[in-house]
Scaffold this motif. Structure first.
Motif, PDB file in Angstrom:
ATOM      1  N   SER A 322       0.828  -1.203   0.000  1.00 34.81           N
ATOM      2  CA  SER A 322       0.000   0.000   0.000  1.00 34.81           C
ATOM      3  C   SER A 322       0.869   1.262   0.000  1.00 34.81           C
ATOM      4  CB  SER A 322      -0.930  -0.044   1.222  1.00 34.81           C
ATOM      5  OG  SER A 322      -1.373   1.240   1.541  1.00 34.81           O
ATOM      6  N   TYR A 323       1.928   1.245   0.823  1.00 36.94           N
ATOM      7  CA  TYR A 323       2.834   2.404   0.853  1.00 36.94           C
ATOM      8  C   TYR A 323       3.532   2.594  -0.487  1.00 36.94           C
ATOM      9  CZ  TYR A 323       2.550   3.538   5.844  1.00 36.94           C
ATOM     10  OH  TYR A 323       2.135   3.952   7.082  1.00 36.94           O
ATOM     11  N   MET A 324       3.882   1.476  -1.133  1.00 37.24           N
ATOM     12  CA  MET A 324       4.589   1.559  -2.415  1.00 37.24           C
ATOM     13  C   MET A 324       3.657   2.097  -3.505  1.00 37.24           C
ATOM     14  SD  MET A 324       6.742  -2.018  -2.215  1.00 37.24           S
ATOM     15  CE  MET A 324       7.456  -1.969  -3.855  1.00 37.24           C
ATOM     16  N   ASN A 325       2.422   1.578  -3.538  1.00 30.04           N
ATOM     17  CA  ASN A 325       1.497   1.961  -4.613  1.00 30.04           C
ATOM     18  C   ASN A 325       0.881   3.336  -4.393  1.00 30.04           C
ATOM     19  OD1 ASN A 325       2.021  -0.545  -5.715  1.00 30.04           O
ATOM     20  ND2 ASN A 325       0.227  -1.519  -4.760  1.00 30.04           N
ATOM     21  N   ASN A 326       0.502   3.604  -3.154  1.00 27.89           N
ATOM     22  CA  ASN A 326      -0.230   4.849  -2.890  1.00 27.89           C
ATOM     23  C   ASN A 326       0.667   6.027  -2.563  1.00 27.89           C
ATOM     24  OD1 ASN A 326      -2.448   3.183  -3.190  1.00 27.89           O
ATOM     25  ND2 ASN A 326      -2.733   2.912  -0.981  1.00 27.89           N
ATOM     26  N   ASN A 327       1.881   5.749  -2.018  1.00 25.05           N
ATOM     27  CA  ASN A 327       2.740   6.853  -1.622  1.00 25.05           C
ATOM     28  C   ASN A 327       4.009   6.934  -2.460  1.00 25.05           C
ATOM     29  OD1 ASN A 327       1.109   5.738   0.698  1.00 25.05           O
ATOM     30  ND2 ASN A 327       1.720   7.681   1.602  1.00 25.05           N
ATOM     31  N   GLY A 328       4.129   6.014  -3.425  1.00 21.72           N
ATOM     32  CA  GLY A 328       5.279   6.050  -4.325  1.00 21.72           C
ATOM     33  C   GLY A 328       6.612   5.811  -3.637  1.00 21.72           C
ATOM     34  N   LEU A 329       6.591   5.041  -2.542  1.00 22.07           N
ATOM     35  CA  LEU A 329       7.840   4.758  -1.824  1.00 22.07           C
ATOM     36  C   LEU A 329       8.550   3.559  -2.427  1.00 22.07           C
ATOM     37  CD1 LEU A 329       6.706   5.095   1.933  1.00 22.07           C
ATOM     38  CD2 LEU A 329       7.638   6.867   0.442  1.00 22.07           C
ATOM     39  N   SER A 330       9.878   3.527  -2.247  1.00 17.04           N
ATOM     40  CA  SER A 330      10.622   2.331  -2.631  1.00 17.04           C
ATOM     41  C   SER A 330      10.255   1.222  -1.649  1.00 17.04           C
ATOM     42  CB  SER A 330      12.120   2.607  -2.576  1.00 17.04           C
ATOM     43  OG  SER A 330      12.528   2.720  -1.230  1.00 17.04           O
ATOM     44  N   ARG A 331      10.605  -0.019  -1.979  1.00 15.91           N
ATOM     45  CA  ARG A 331      10.264  -1.132  -1.084  1.00 15.91           C
ATOM     46  C   ARG A 331      10.876  -0.924   0.310  1.00 15.91           C
ATOM     47  NH1 ARG A 331       7.576  -5.762  -1.177  1.00 15.91           N
ATOM     48  NH2 ARG A 331       7.989  -6.872   0.761  1.00 15.91           N
ATOM     49  N   LYS A 332      12.136  -0.490   0.298  1.00 13.56           N
ATOM     50  CA  LYS A 332      12.828  -0.292   1.570  1.00 13.56           C
ATOM     51  C   LYS A 332      12.144   0.795   2.405  1.00 13.56           C
ATOM     52  CE  LYS A 332      17.588  -0.360   3.168  1.00 13.56           C
ATOM     53  NZ  LYS A 332      18.974   0.047   2.923  1.00 13.56           N
ATOM     54  N   GLN A 333      11.798   1.912   1.737  1.00 17.06           N
ATOM     55  CA  GLN A 333      11.118   3.008   2.447  1.00 17.06           C
ATOM     56  C   GLN A 333       9.757   2.547   2.967  1.00 17.06           C
ATOM     57  OE1 GLN A 333      11.195   5.644  -0.950  1.00 17.06           O
ATOM     58  NE2 GLN A 333      12.689   7.016   0.031  1.00 17.06           N
ATOM     59  N   ALA A 334       9.042   1.791   2.111  1.00 18.69           N
ATOM     60  CA  ALA A 334       7.705   1.320   2.484  1.00 18.69           C
ATOM     61  C   ALA A 334       7.782   0.367   3.675  1.00 18.69           C
ATOM     62  CB  ALA A 334       7.055   0.624   1.292  1.00 18.69           C
ATOM     63  N   GLU A 335       8.819  -0.464   3.701  1.00 22.73           N
ATOM     64  CA  GLU A 335       8.977  -1.406   4.820  1.00 22.73           C
ATOM     65  C   GLU A 335       9.188  -0.665   6.137  1.00 22.73           C
ATOM     66  OE1 GLU A 335      10.742  -5.356   2.554  1.00 22.73           O
ATOM     67  OE2 GLU A 335      12.115  -4.038   3.651  1.00 22.73           O
ATOM     68  N   SER A 336      10.057   0.356   6.108  1.00 24.40           N
ATOM     69  CA  SER A 336      10.300   1.065   7.372  1.00 24.40           C
ATOM     70  C   SER A 336       9.079   1.867   7.778  1.00 24.40           C
ATOM     71  CB  SER A 336      11.562   1.931   7.270  1.00 24.40           C
ATOM     72  OG  SER A 336      11.346   3.005   6.412  1.00 24.40           O
ATOM     73  N   ALA A 337       8.297   2.345   6.815  1.00 24.80           N
ATOM     74  CA  ALA A 337       7.066   3.070   7.152  1.00 24.80           C
ATOM     75  C   ALA A 337       6.048   2.119   7.768  1.00 24.80           C
ATOM     76  CB  ALA A 337       6.493   3.733   5.905  1.00 24.80           C
ATOM     77  N   ALA A 338       5.909   0.932   7.195  1.00 26.06           N
ATOM     78  CA  ALA A 338       4.922  -0.039   7.680  1.00 26.06           C
ATOM     79  C   ALA A 338       5.260  -0.508   9.093  1.00 26.06           C
ATOM     80  CB  ALA A 338       4.858  -1.231   6.729  1.00 26.06           C
ATOM     81  N   LYS A 339       6.546  -0.653   9.380  1.00 25.98           N
ATOM     82  CA  LYS A 339       6.953  -1.170  10.691  1.00 25.98           C
ATOM     83  C   LYS A 339       6.607  -0.228  11.829  1.00 25.98           C
ATOM     84  CE  LYS A 339      10.390  -4.434   9.234  1.00 25.98           C
ATOM     85  NZ  LYS A 339      11.674  -5.067   9.458  1.00 25.98           N
ATOM     86  N   LYS A 340       6.270   1.012  11.486  1.00 24.48           N
ATOM     87  CA  LYS A 340       5.896   1.957  12.546  1.00 24.48           C
ATOM     88  C   LYS A 340       4.501   1.653  13.094  1.00 24.48           C
ATOM     89  CE  LYS A 340       8.986   5.635  11.218  1.00 24.48           C
ATOM     90  NZ  LYS A 340       9.183   6.769  10.348  1.00 24.48           N
ATOM     91  N   THR A 341       3.659   1.017  12.300  1.00 24.78           N
ATOM     92  CA  THR A 341       2.288   0.753  12.773  1.00 24.78           C
ATOM     93  C   THR A 341       1.970  -0.735  12.840  1.00 24.78           C
ATOM     94  OG1 THR A 341       1.536   1.100  10.508  1.00 24.78           O
ATOM     95  CG2 THR A 341       1.310   2.957  12.015  1.00 24.78           C
ATOM     96  N   VAL A 342       2.703  -1.559  12.107  1.00 24.82           N
ATOM     97  CA  VAL A 342       2.404  -2.994  12.088  1.00 24.82           C
ATOM     98  C   VAL A 342       3.500  -3.740  12.841  1.00 24.82           C
ATOM     99  CG1 VAL A 342       1.995  -4.997  10.617  1.00 24.82           C
ATOM    100  CG2 VAL A 342       1.305  -2.728   9.835  1.00 24.82           C
ATOM    101  N   ALA A 343       3.070  -4.607  13.760  1.00 24.58           N
ATOM    102  CA  ALA A 343       4.051  -5.384  14.517  1.00 24.58           C
ATOM    103  C   ALA A 343       4.748  -6.384  13.605  1.00 24.58           C
ATOM    104  CB  ALA A 343       3.356  -6.109  15.669  1.00 24.58           C
ATOM    105  N   ASP A 344       6.032  -6.574  13.833  1.00 22.91           N
ATOM    106  CA  ASP A 344       6.780  -7.585  13.087  1.00 22.91           C
ATOM    107  C   ASP A 344       6.185  -8.960  13.369  1.00 22.91           C
ATOM    108  OD1 ASP A 344       8.818  -6.610  11.449  1.00 22.91           O
ATOM    109  OD2 ASP A 344      10.049  -6.091  13.198  1.00 22.91           O
ATOM    110  N   PRO A 345       6.143  -9.840  12.360  1.00 26.54           N
ATOM    111  CA  PRO A 345       5.668 -11.203  12.623  1.00 26.54           C
ATOM    112  C   PRO A 345       6.418 -11.801  13.819  1.00 26.54           C
ATOM    113  CG  PRO A 345       5.981 -10.883  10.293  1.00 26.54           C
ATOM    114  CD  PRO A 345       6.487  -9.633  10.954  1.00 26.54           C
TER     115      PRO A 345
END
Ligand SMILES: [Zn+2]
Length: 433
Positions: A322-345
């Protein structure tokens, strides 16, 4: 005529040359005599005797001054001689100016300290006698201690943190690894130490806390056993899952039931079909919601319960996409953004099957509703805790989640409510018990 003049000139040159040779010869003889005289006095002359003497045993002055008292603001030749002696011994830097100032005073103090005298900076009889004696030692600088940080707090790392952890561990306040990482466990231990030593319990090891911790006034942890805590120790402790204690990819709790089929739909709506929870926790939930109904509070929904490791991976992945498609982030950027709200498995408490996200159907609002207020007041009586509150964010690592409840059993939940302990605090006390 021309020849004569040349001869006279040559004669002058020869006379000068002869005189020069004679003079050099005399000088050489004199020097030789000086050397021999020196050699008799000093049997083993070195190439630079002065330098060697200064560092090993400075030459004594020809006349030892009568001992008396020299102090701050004194002026005179004797002060100058004393300064020169202190300079030669390495206690004083600069020139001997005959004025007893603060540098001279410090030099006298250093000399006194090194010789086991009272280091008051007064050059009295005892100090002066020793200063001008052969027993006077050259200055040995005391090694500067490595700077000790005056404050250690969350995120700090290194040897000083290790030392802090070791000390807290020795006193029974800390049970975690001595790893030099100032994490939530260390912070909690500092907080408890502070509580028990009349310090502001902020979990930051500041100057006052560190001073107390390393002093003789630091005492071992005190826990007053209560009938409840004794009972707790006899039973099993609640499972802890957080960022520091993740579960493995193959972790599946036992006793899972399908809540869509298991639960009375008149009491609760299960938002997603197939949602699972551990039977014991689901039973407690249903008893609780039945009692809520008696109080007139209905219209409950469970929007999340058990999540597998794979579920959490999928949630993480869809957030990243979602971060990659909607916010135009690279995979790496999107991963660090997602980790702020989603707990790591592995780190989500929903892996336990004992946690539920309680909401109100058909609205995103939960905070401030009658359901939320009832839940926060009564859940403790049914073995549930409000797992994440803003107050304990620095310990749990999560902001407040008013909708997220966790089943631990009433023998634990009631103590945690009474003591206002989050799960991490509770486990730490219980383990220390
Ligand atoms: Zn939750």
């Amino acid at each position: 005529m021309r020849k004569n003049r040349l001869n006279i000139g040559g004669l002058v040159v020869i006379v000068i040359l002869i005189c020069g040779i004679f003079w050099v010869g005399v000088a050489a003889i004199v020097n030789q005599q000086d050397y021999e005289r020196e050699a008799r006095i000093t049997p083993t002359p070195s190439i630079t005797p002065r330098t060697v003497q200064i560092t090993e045993n400075p030459a004594l002055p020809t006349s030892t001054p009568t001992p008396r008292l020299f102090k701050m603001n004194d002026v005179g030749i004797e002060v100058r001689d004393m300064q020169q002696r202190l300079i030669n011994l390495g206690y004083l830097k600069g020139n001997a100016d005959g004025q007893f100032g603060s540098a001279t005073e410090n030099a006298v103090k250093a000399f006194q300290f090194q010789h086991g005298l009272k280091d008051d900076g007064y050059a009295g009889e005892q100090t002066l006698s020793l200063l001008y004696s052969a027993q006077a030692q050259t200055f040995v600088p005391t090694p500067t201690p490595s700077p000790t940080p005056s404050m250690l707090s969350s995120g700090a790392q290194g040897e000083e943190v290790k030392r802090l952890q070791q000390r807290l561990s020795d006193l029974g306040f800390y049970t975690g690894a001595i790893d030099g990482d100032f994490g939530n466990g260390t912070k909690n231990a500092v907080r408890i130490f502070q509580q028990q030593h009349d310090l502001a319990a902020d979990g930051i090891a500041g100057a006052m806390t560190l001073a107390k911790l390393y002093s003789d006034a630091a005492h071992r942890i005190v826990i007053t056993p209560t009938p409840e805590t004794v009972q707790v120790m006899a039973g099993s402790m609640p499972l802890l899952v957080n960022k520091d204690k993740p579960v493995g990819g193959d972790f599946i709790p036992s006793g899972l039931v399908n809540m869509s089929e298991y639960c009375d739909s008149k009491l609760v709506k299960i938002k997603y079909k197939g949602t699972q929870g551990v039977r014991e926790a689901v039973d407690a939930l249903m008893i609780m919601l039945a009692d809520a109904k008696k109080d007139g509070v209905t219209n409950w929904q469970v929007s999340a319960a058990y999540r597998s490791y794979k579920d959490q991976e999928d949630i993480m992945e869809s957030n990243v996409k979602s971060y990659m498609n909607n916010n135009g982030l690279s995979r790496k950027q999107a991963e660090s953004a997602a980790k702020k709200t989603v707990a790591d498995p592995g780190t989500s408490e929903h892996h336990t099957g004992l946690a539920f996200d309680i909401t109100v159907p058909n609205t995103s609002v939960f905070v401030g509703t009658q359901q939320q207020k009832w839940l926060h007041k009564h859940c403790w009586d049914y073995g549930f805790i409000i797992r994440y509150t803003d107050e304990k964010e620095d310990i749990t690592g999560f902001l407040g989640e008013e909708w997220h409840i966790r089943y631990v059993g009433t023998e634990h939940s009631k103590i945690m409510q009474q003591k206002n302990w989050c799960l991490e605090e509770y486990l730490q006390y219980a383990v220390l018990q």
